[in-house]
Design a protein around this motif. Structure first.
Motif, PDB file in Angstrom:
ATOM      1  N   LEU A 262       0.819  -1.204   0.000  1.00 23.41           N
ATOM      2  CA  LEU A 262       0.000   0.000   0.000  1.00 23.41           C
ATOM      3  C   LEU A 262       0.858   1.261   0.000  1.00 23.41           C
ATOM      4  O   LEU A 262       0.596   2.210  -0.747  1.00 23.41           O
ATOM      5  N   GLU A 263       1.896   1.260   0.798  1.00 24.66           N
ATOM      6  CA  GLU A 263       2.778   2.419   0.889  1.00 24.66           C
ATOM      7  C   GLU A 263       3.474   2.684  -0.446  1.00 24.66           C
ATOM      8  O   GLU A 263       3.544   3.817  -0.921  1.00 24.66           O
ATOM      9  N   GLY A 264       3.977   1.625  -1.073  1.00 20.72           N
ATOM     10  CA  GLY A 264       4.644   1.761  -2.356  1.00 20.72           C
ATOM     11  C   GLY A 264       3.697   2.211  -3.449  1.00 20.72           C
ATOM     12  O   GLY A 264       4.051   3.033  -4.307  1.00 20.72           O
ATOM     13  N   MET A 265       2.461   1.691  -3.438  1.00 21.26           N
ATOM     14  CA  MET A 265       1.480   2.084  -4.445  1.00 21.26           C
ATOM     15  C   MET A 265       1.119   3.559  -4.284  1.00 21.26           C
ATOM     16  O   MET A 265       0.998   4.296  -5.279  1.00 21.26           O
ATOM     17  N   LEU A 266       0.931   4.005  -3.045  1.00 21.33           N
ATOM     18  CA  LEU A 266       0.606   5.408  -2.801  1.00 21.33           C
ATOM     19  C   LEU A 266       1.751   6.317  -3.254  1.00 21.33           C
ATOM     20  O   LEU A 266       1.512   7.375  -3.860  1.00 21.33           O
ATOM     21  N   ALA A 267       2.980   5.904  -2.982  1.00 18.09           N
ATOM     22  CA  ALA A 267       4.132   6.699  -3.405  1.00 18.09           C
ATOM     23  C   ALA A 267       4.172   6.838  -4.918  1.00 18.09           C
ATOM     24  O   ALA A 267       4.459   7.913  -5.462  1.00 18.09           O
ATOM     25  N   GLU A 268       3.878   5.749  -5.596  1.00 12.53           N
ATOM     26  CA  GLU A 268       3.845   5.765  -7.054  1.00 12.53           C
ATOM     27  C   GLU A 268       2.802   6.759  -7.555  1.00 12.53           C
ATOM     28  O   GLU A 268       3.045   7.530  -8.499  1.00 12.53           O
TER      29      GLU A 268
ATOM     30  N   MET B 206      17.663   1.200  -6.635  1.00 10.10           N
ATOM     31  CA  MET B 206      16.314   1.357  -7.169  1.00 10.10           C
ATOM     32  C   MET B 206      15.831   0.146  -7.956  1.00 10.10           C
ATOM     33  O   MET B 206      14.767   0.189  -8.552  1.00 10.10           O
ATOM     34  N   LEU B 207      16.624  -0.921  -8.000  1.00  7.66           N
ATOM     35  CA  LEU B 207      16.178  -2.102  -8.737  1.00  7.66           C
ATOM     36  C   LEU B 207      14.979  -2.753  -8.055  1.00  7.66           C
ATOM     37  O   LEU B 207      14.057  -3.232  -8.697  1.00  7.66           O
ATOM     38  N   ASN B 208      14.990  -2.775  -6.732  1.00  9.80           N
ATOM     39  CA  ASN B 208      13.857  -3.282  -5.961  1.00  9.80           C
ATOM     40  C   ASN B 208      13.474  -2.208  -4.945  1.00  9.80           C
ATOM     41  O   ASN B 208      13.752  -2.338  -3.755  1.00  9.80           O
ATOM     42  N   PRO B 209      12.860  -1.132  -5.420  1.00 12.96           N
ATOM     43  CA  PRO B 209      12.682   0.048  -4.571  1.00 12.96           C
ATOM     44  C   PRO B 209      11.606  -0.131  -3.520  1.00 12.96           C
ATOM     45  O   PRO B 209      10.641  -0.861  -3.716  1.00 12.96           O
ATOM     46  N   LEU B 210      11.790   0.563  -2.399  1.00 15.54           N
ATOM     47  CA  LEU B 210      10.725   0.630  -1.411  1.00 15.54           C
ATOM     48  C   LEU B 210       9.604   1.513  -1.945  1.00 15.54           C
ATOM     49  O   LEU B 210       8.431   1.212  -1.801  1.00 15.54           O
ATOM     50  N   LEU B 211       9.982   2.606  -2.582  1.00 17.56           N
ATOM     51  CA  LEU B 211       9.003   3.583  -3.034  1.00 17.56           C
ATOM     52  C   LEU B 211       9.323   4.116  -4.419  1.00 17.56           C
ATOM     53  O   LEU B 211      10.485   4.273  -4.797  1.00 17.56           O
TER      54      LEU B 211
ATOM     55  N   ASP C 132      -1.013   3.218   7.223  1.00 25.25           N
ATOM     56  CA  ASP C 132       0.031   2.397   6.615  1.00 25.25           C
ATOM     57  C   ASP C 132       1.281   3.197   6.252  1.00 25.25           C
ATOM     58  O   ASP C 132       2.296   2.620   5.875  1.00 25.25           O
ATOM     59  N   ILE C 133       1.218   4.522   6.356  1.00 23.95           N
ATOM     60  CA  ILE C 133       2.334   5.363   5.960  1.00 23.95           C
ATOM     61  C   ILE C 133       3.350   5.448   7.103  1.00 23.95           C
ATOM     62  O   ILE C 133       3.017   5.849   8.217  1.00 23.95           O
ATOM     63  N   GLY C 134       4.587   5.100   6.816  1.00 20.44           N
ATOM     64  CA  GLY C 134       5.650   5.174   7.813  1.00 20.44           C
ATOM     65  C   GLY C 134       6.273   6.558   7.884  1.00 20.44           C
ATOM     66  O   GLY C 134       6.037   7.425   7.036  1.00 20.44           O
ATOM     67  N   ASP C 135       7.100   6.770   8.899  1.00 21.05           N
ATOM     68  CA  ASP C 135       7.764   8.064   9.089  1.00 21.05           C
ATOM     69  C   ASP C 135       8.721   8.397   7.949  1.00 21.05           C
ATOM     70  O   ASP C 135       9.015   9.563   7.705  1.00 21.05           O
TER      71      ASP C 135
END
Length: 298
Positions: A180-186, A285-290, A244-247
């Motif tokens: 969820l966090e990664g999708m929102l960042a995208e 960035m090959l397997n990015p968190l965000l 779900d959003i971290g610091d």
């Protein structure tokens, strides 16, 4: 059916309420007998439907299921107030209404596998096993297990709503794992870079012609952009997304923007694909968190 407790503060909520009623002199022997008789009858029906009522260990398992599910529903209906819970048990419906409520709660949050049916219909088998409790259990974790399942269900619902609201292709593959966090960042980055467009698989292609403004490279600015994006979601989903959003969310967005700026320079210099891949790898960035999803590799 035995409803005694070794420790009334840690066992199933149903047994805790009964122990409280007895200790306070608010639960008569006839009240207790009515509760027990309904629970036994429900156990027989449950075993007959899902197990085998003629096998003792399966009948006992059904009783454990009834106690766990009824404890969950009773805690919800009474908001864990012992006096309100006791009044519910002493009502004409007795334990039946709390069980129905608990079963409805489990049905709602069960994440069933489309390729494999559950023995219990709309309720996930493992979730029921987590909720079920022997009546003499020293500790009942049913409420915590339900809360965990509820959070996961809310996260999956929020992911589906993000997909439907902000993505050009709205189909959600149930077999694919989403963060969820990664999708929102995208979503935040794509909308920022592409003037509010719906997300497509083309950011790398478009990046060469995107003007990355200096004002974007600020954590506070990115936090505001994130909240503005979340505010566009249908009512009721903002809380689940924010939870779900971290610091590190906004700082990670900033890092991704800084990476995009460096990648953009390589594009402007007509760097080879190998050199750009090496830059991605070096920046992690090959397997990015965000923010830099792998699917945009063309």
């Amino acid at each position: 059916m035995q409803l005694a407790l070794r420790d009334a503060n840690q066992g199933p909520f149903l047994s805790k309420v009964i122990a409280y009623g007895q200790a306070q002199g608010k639960l008569s022997a006839s009240d207790l007998e009515n509760i027990k008789s309904k629970a036994v009858l429900m156990s027989l029906k449950f075993a007959d439907k899902f197990y085998n009522k003629y096998k003792m260990h399966l009948l006992e398992q059904a009783a454990h299921d009834i106690i766990g599910v009824a404890s969950l529903g009773l805690a919800e209906l009474s908001e864990q107030d012992l006096d309100r819970a006791l009044a519910l048990l002493q009502s004409p419906e007795g334990i039946v209404k709390p069980f129905q409520k608990g079963w409805s709660m489990l049905s709602q949050v069960s994440l069933l596998n489309p390729s494999r049916k559950s023995l219990y219909g709309d309720v996930e088998a493992q979730l029921l096993a987590d909720i079920a409790s022997p009546p003499d259990a020293e500790e009942w974790s049913g409420l915590a297990q339900y809360q965990h399942a509820l959070q996961e269900w809310q996260r999956r619902q929020a992911i589906a709503v993000l997909k439907q609201t902000f993505f050009y292709h709205t189909q959600l593959d149930p077999f694919e794992h989403f963060n969820l966090e990664g999708m929102l960042a995208e979503v935040v980055l794509y909308r920022l870079c592409c003037k509010g467009d719906k997300v497509k698989q083309d950011l790398k292609q478009r990046l060469k012609n995107i003007e990355l403004q200096d004002s974007w490279f600020d954590v506070t600015f990115l936090q505001i952009q994130t909240q503005q994006t979340i505010s566009l979601l249908p009512p009721g989903f903002a809380a689940a997304v924010n939870e779900d959003i971290g610091d590190n969310f906004a700082p990670a967005l900033l890092k991704t923007l800084q990476f995009a700026k460096g990648y953009q320079k390589l594009l402007a210099d007509n760097a080879s694909p190998e050199r750009r891949d090496a830059f991605e790898h070096k920046q992690g960035m090959l397997n990015p968190l965000l923010g830099w999803p792998q699917y945009i590799e063309m």
